[in-house]
Design a protein around this motif. Structure first.
Motif, PDB file in Angstrom:
ATOM      1  N   GLY A 270       0.895  -1.312  -0.047  1.00 21.82           N
ATOM      2  CA  GLY A 270       0.158   0.012   0.081  1.00 21.82           C
ATOM      3  C   GLY A 270       0.737   1.178  -0.112  1.00 21.82           C
ATOM      4  O   GLY A 270       2.012   1.173  -0.099  1.00 21.82           O
ATOM      5  N   ILE A 271       0.174   2.216   0.057  1.00 21.96           N
ATOM      6  CA  ILE A 271       0.952   3.689  -0.105  1.00 21.96           C
ATOM      7  C   ILE A 271       0.968   4.415   1.225  1.00 21.96           C
ATOM      8  O   ILE A 271       0.492   3.997   2.412  1.00 21.96           O
ATOM      9  CB  ILE A 271       0.326   4.582  -1.110  1.00 21.96           C
ATOM     10  CG1 ILE A 271      -1.414   4.384  -1.092  1.00 21.96           C
ATOM     11  CG2 ILE A 271       0.685   3.635  -2.555  1.00 21.96           C
ATOM     12  CD1 ILE A 271      -1.625   5.858  -0.474  1.00 21.96           C
ATOM     13  N   ASN A 272       1.368   5.594   1.207  1.00 22.33           N
ATOM     14  CA  ASN A 272       1.070   6.520   2.291  1.00 22.33           C
ATOM     15  C   ASN A 272       0.460   7.674   1.666  1.00 22.33           C
ATOM     16  O   ASN A 272      -0.763   7.725   1.751  1.00 22.33           O
ATOM     17  CB  ASN A 272       2.372   6.909   2.981  1.00 22.33           C
ATOM     18  CG  ASN A 272       2.212   8.060   4.138  1.00 22.33           C
ATOM     19  OD1 ASN A 272       1.114   8.193   4.400  1.00 22.33           O
ATOM     20  ND2 ASN A 272       3.474   8.602   4.454  1.00 22.33           N
ATOM     21  N   ALA A 273       1.059   8.564   0.898  1.00 19.88           N
ATOM     22  CA  ALA A 273       0.400   9.432   0.150  1.00 19.88           C
ATOM     23  C   ALA A 273       0.003   9.113  -1.228  1.00 19.88           C
ATOM     24  O   ALA A 273       0.773   7.929  -1.604  1.00 19.88           O
ATOM     25  CB  ALA A 273       1.288  10.771  -0.262  1.00 19.88           C
ATOM     26  N   GLY A 274      -0.735   9.540  -1.957  1.00 22.16           N
ATOM     27  CA  GLY A 274      -1.411   9.022  -3.235  1.00 22.16           C
ATOM     28  C   GLY A 274      -0.106   8.783  -4.226  1.00 22.16           C
ATOM     29  O   GLY A 274       0.728   9.274  -4.376  1.00 22.16           O
ATOM     30  N   PHE A 275      -0.264   7.553  -4.861  1.00 27.17           N
ATOM     31  CA  PHE A 275       0.528   7.071  -5.984  1.00 27.17           C
ATOM     32  C   PHE A 275      -0.233   6.654  -7.050  1.00 27.17           C
ATOM     33  O   PHE A 275      -0.882   5.660  -7.046  1.00 27.17           O
ATOM     34  CB  PHE A 275       1.335   5.921  -5.199  1.00 27.17           C
ATOM     35  CG  PHE A 275       2.587   5.445  -6.342  1.00 27.17           C
ATOM     36  CD1 PHE A 275       3.224   6.272  -6.931  1.00 27.17           C
ATOM     37  CD2 PHE A 275       2.503   3.970  -6.344  1.00 27.17           C
ATOM     38  CE1 PHE A 275       4.254   5.598  -7.889  1.00 27.17           C
ATOM     39  CE2 PHE A 275       3.507   3.455  -7.233  1.00 27.17           C
ATOM     40  CZ  PHE A 275       4.162   4.347  -8.022  1.00 27.17           C
TER      41      PHE A 275
END
Lengths: 581, 196
Positions: free
Chosen positions: A94-99
């Motif tokens: 998964g991510i943290n900030a949008g990717f």
């Protein structure tokens, strides 16, 4: 209402990135994706880089996303194969900030080696898939993609095709939303994908997919356009436009987020219409999702071809069995792409043709060396394979055969995936000879900088990596530099290395003839002329065999077009009668 | 305007086809119409055939002109017009051709032949109106041979519902500042060439 502009799909994505508050953008050039990063690089708020290859591009941008910055990476469809390794695992972490990952597929293979449908990557890697169908949607959906990414803690695959990337349509612009850096919190169980953590994360991925499936039926990206109930059309991407053109009255299930498949919305749509046809380019991606649900009477690939690009007439013919009335086709002349006048590659392929060498090629303008008049390339597979395929030939056919064997690869391509292959030859005691066609730019895609040019994607000066030093560090001891426009000198070196019982690299050094600095030099040179009294015309054809587009036969003699000639002297070098000056 | 216009601009890489199609689409956009244009970049640029589809009207879906729906072909090179004639409407189509032949290497190598009687072929077999334009000569007359594409836009403007001032504005906005004057001159030379 915002200002309206005519934007290509690629320009619209760049604008969408800016409006979405993207901070980091990476890419490796590849048609039809190149203009995305070129345009992103114009925004001062966004860091933009040409990465060494797509895997590097992916990992750099993904690192930024984990560290809290909205990030994106863009590449052509086959580029995503290079980046497939991090793609699959990014789904687990998964991510943290949008990717958001942009894949630009090339139905019809206008400039590609295969027609792979990268929607399958979304299903394979268990990622949400977004498919816009014009430039306005490309921009708007791109912003939406970041919201979905952050809402569901997932990378998002954003799929374009050539006709979307390179068609210009009207776009209403918006403003940039400043998105602050997200906090970065060290999270061993999420971002260190040890087997024990990966096992846990796989369950998270499957749960996420279920939630995304529900979301797909609720999002405004997917909609039913109510029309005539006798025909229902399921479609996405550019196919929507063709289907609307041919069946303006039908009821549509128009999908902007096509994976996970919006099951509930589809069921509602299916209850509204009598007959359902899926209109999609290439793979039966949506059709399969529908048939899995038990709707086996739904039709799609029965009418719509799997191979090649769609168009309004292909859709019409497929479903209705006829085209609009039109005149019969008339025969024109084949006009295959050719090396430009003054192209440095001409010198190399002219010589390889004369030597009747076996040549494994690579991806770039120089692939045209496979076409007449040279026909001197035996294989072209993918980025980097010019080097590795050559070594495979050596292993299969022995060292004697390999004397007349060359692998060719461009400068950007060598830095992309060529280096490991060269190391492989040295390490495994090969004698394969490699030619690096160093024209100081990524030429084919329209002149993008790379780590060897000394300029960044933003046009700033930077350290240029030295190809010769890299070759040396790979363990190659015989390194030659030639000017490919010195035909005899180049041939002498080719002949010399053919006799060597060890690997060798020839670096062919001459900038692309279309670079601005080269054009200035060309403008200062006189145009070449044929003296028709000396020219032996069709009995000779020596200069024609150069394959220069400026030279043709006119009234039985060679003729040089003043408009196309750039004043190089290749034709003078090959004319055995001194007829050109 | 209720109808949709379907135009194909064809030629050889490097002839300024993309600039011309951009100007045409922007002219339509300028008067509030929906406009789309489509072309392919990349390998096909390198001296090969180039084509751009331009469509405009109240609402346009496909960026590609459908085979059998093309109103006008604007060809920057003679033989390239032949490649697209079957996209014309069955009746009433127009083909504007630059009187210029660019001979591919394959013809010099005798692997192919350059077509003859292009005008007659299109007129007789495709039943289309053919307008042959000495665009390079007119461009030279305007002051720069490279404005042949603007000359051809001038010719096609006779068949499109846009006022001269809109063309002038869009051309001026889309060419280099120092070439505005010569481009506008080229535009009117093309426009008046057909009128004559």
């Amino acid at each position: 209402m915002g200002k309206k502009e005519l934007l290509s799909g690629n320009e619209a994505i760049a604008r969408g990135a800016w409006e979405a508050g993207v901070r980091v953008a990476t890419a490796y050039p590849g048609t039809p994706s190149t203009e995305i990063l070129e345009n992103v690089a114009k925004y001062k708020e966004i860091y933009a880089e040409w990465s060494t290859n797509e895997k590097v591009a992916f990992e750099v941008a993904f690192g930024s996303a984990i560290a809290g910055a909205r990030s994106m990476t863009s590449m052509k469809h086959v580029g995503l194969n290079v980046a497939a390794d991090p793609l699959f695992t990014s789904s687990y972490t998964g991510i943290n900030a949008g990717f958001v990952i942009v894949t630009c597929d090339d139905p019809g293979m206008h400039s590609s080696q295969n027609e792979q449908d990268n929607r399958r990557y979304a299903k394979f890697a268990k990622l949400p898939l977004i498919e816009p169908s014009d430039s306005q949607e490309a921009k708007d959906f791109f912003k939406e993609a970041f919201k979905i990414s952050e809402m569901f803690d997932t990378p998002v695959l954003f799929r374009m095709t050539t006709r979307l990337s390179h068609s210009k349509t009207v776009v209403e612009l918006g403003e940039r939303e400043e998105v602050p850096l997200k906090d970065y919190v060290k999270d061993f169980r999420k971002y260190v994908i040890l087997p024990s953590n990966a096992k846990v994360r796989h369950y998270v991925v499957e749960e996420r997919l279920k939630k995304l499936q529900e979301f797909a039926s609720q999002t405004s990206l997917n909609r039913i356009e109510e029309g005539d109930p006798s025909l229902g059309i399921v479609t996405s991407g550019i196919s929507y436009q063709y289907a609307k053109e041919v069946f303006p009255q039908a009821t549509f299930l128009k999908l902007g987020m096509s994976y996970p498949f919006p099951v509930d919305l589809f069921k509602k749509f299916a209850s509204m219409v009598k007959r359902i046809i899926v209109i999609e380019e290439n793979e039966p991606f949506l059709e399969e999702e529908i048939k899995i649900l038990g709707y086996t009477e739904v039709e799609g690939k029965k009418y719509i071809p799997l191979c090649d690009e769609l168009s309004p007439e292909v859709v019409r013919k497929g479903v209705l069995g006829a085209e609009l009335p039109h005149p019969e086709p008339l025969k024109s002349v084949a006009r295959p792409p050719v090396f430009c006048a003054g192209c440095p590659h001409t010198g190399i392929f002219y010589n390889l043709w004369r030597l009747k060498a076996t040549v494994t090629g690579d991806i770039g303008c120089y692939t045209l060396g496979a076409l007449p008049p040279y026909e001197s390339i035996d294989t072209t597979i993918c980025m980097g394979a010019g080097i590795t395929n050559a070594f495979g030939f050596e292993l299969a056919r022995g060292k004697d055969f390999s004397k007349k064997l060359f692998g060719v690869i461009g400068d950007s391509t060598f830095l992309h995936t060529g280096i490991p292959g060269l190391i492989d030859i040295v390490y495994n005691k090969g004698i394969t000879k490699i030619i690096i066609l160093d024209n100081r730019i990524t030429a084919m895609t329209g002149h993008q900088d790379h780590p060897g040019t000394g300029r960044t994607a933003k046009g700033e000066p930077t350290k240029a990596v030295d190809i010769k030093e890299i070759v040396k560090a790979c363990g190659v001891e015989k390194i030659y530099e030639v000017d490919p426009h010195n035909l005899r000198g180049t041939r002498d070196v080719l002949k010399e290395v053919m006799e060597l019982d060890e690997p060798a690299v020839i670096i062919s050094k001459r900038p692309c003839a279309l670079l601005p600095e080269e054009r200035k030099k060309q403008a200062a040179r006189p145009k070449r002329k044929v003296n028709p009294d000396v020219c032996r015309g069709e009995k000779c054809m020596g200069c024609i065999k150069l394959g220069c587009p400026a030279i043709s036969m006119k009234d039985g003699k060679a003729y040089i077009s003043e408009l196309l000639c750039v004043g190089c002297d290749l034709c003078i070098q090959v004319c055995p009668f001194g007829a050109i000056s | 305007m209720d109808r949709t216009f379907n135009i194909i601009i064809a030629g050889v890489g490097g002839q300024g086809i993309l600039t011309a199609s951009e100007i045409l689409a922007k002219v339509a956009m300028e008067v509030g119409l929906d406009a789309k244009k489509s072309e392919v970049h990349g390998m096909s640029q390198r001296g090969g055939s180039v084509v751009s589809h331009v469509r405009f009207g109240k609402k346009v879906y496909s960026p590609l002109v459908e085979k059998g729906a093309c109103d006008i072909i604007l060809s920057f090179e003679k033989s390239e017009a032949l490649r697209w004639v079957h996209y014309l409407k069955e009746e009433g189509g127009k083909v504007i051709i630059n009187d210029l032949e660019i001979i591919p290497t394959t013809v010099s190598l005798k692997l192919d032949t350059y077509p003859t009687n292009v005008e007659e072929q299109i007129r007789d077999k495709a039943k289309a109106e053919v307008i042959l334009v000495p665009a390079t000569d007119l461009a030279r007359q305007a002051g720069d041979a490279r404005t042949a594409n603007t000359v051809l836009l001038g010719v096609i403007s006779n068949f499109l519902p846009f006022e001269d001032k809109v063309w002038e504005k869009v051309i001026s906005d889309n060419v280099k500042k120092e070439t505005i004057e010569v481009n506008l001159k080229a535009f009117y030379l093309g426009k008046n060439y057909y009128k004559k």
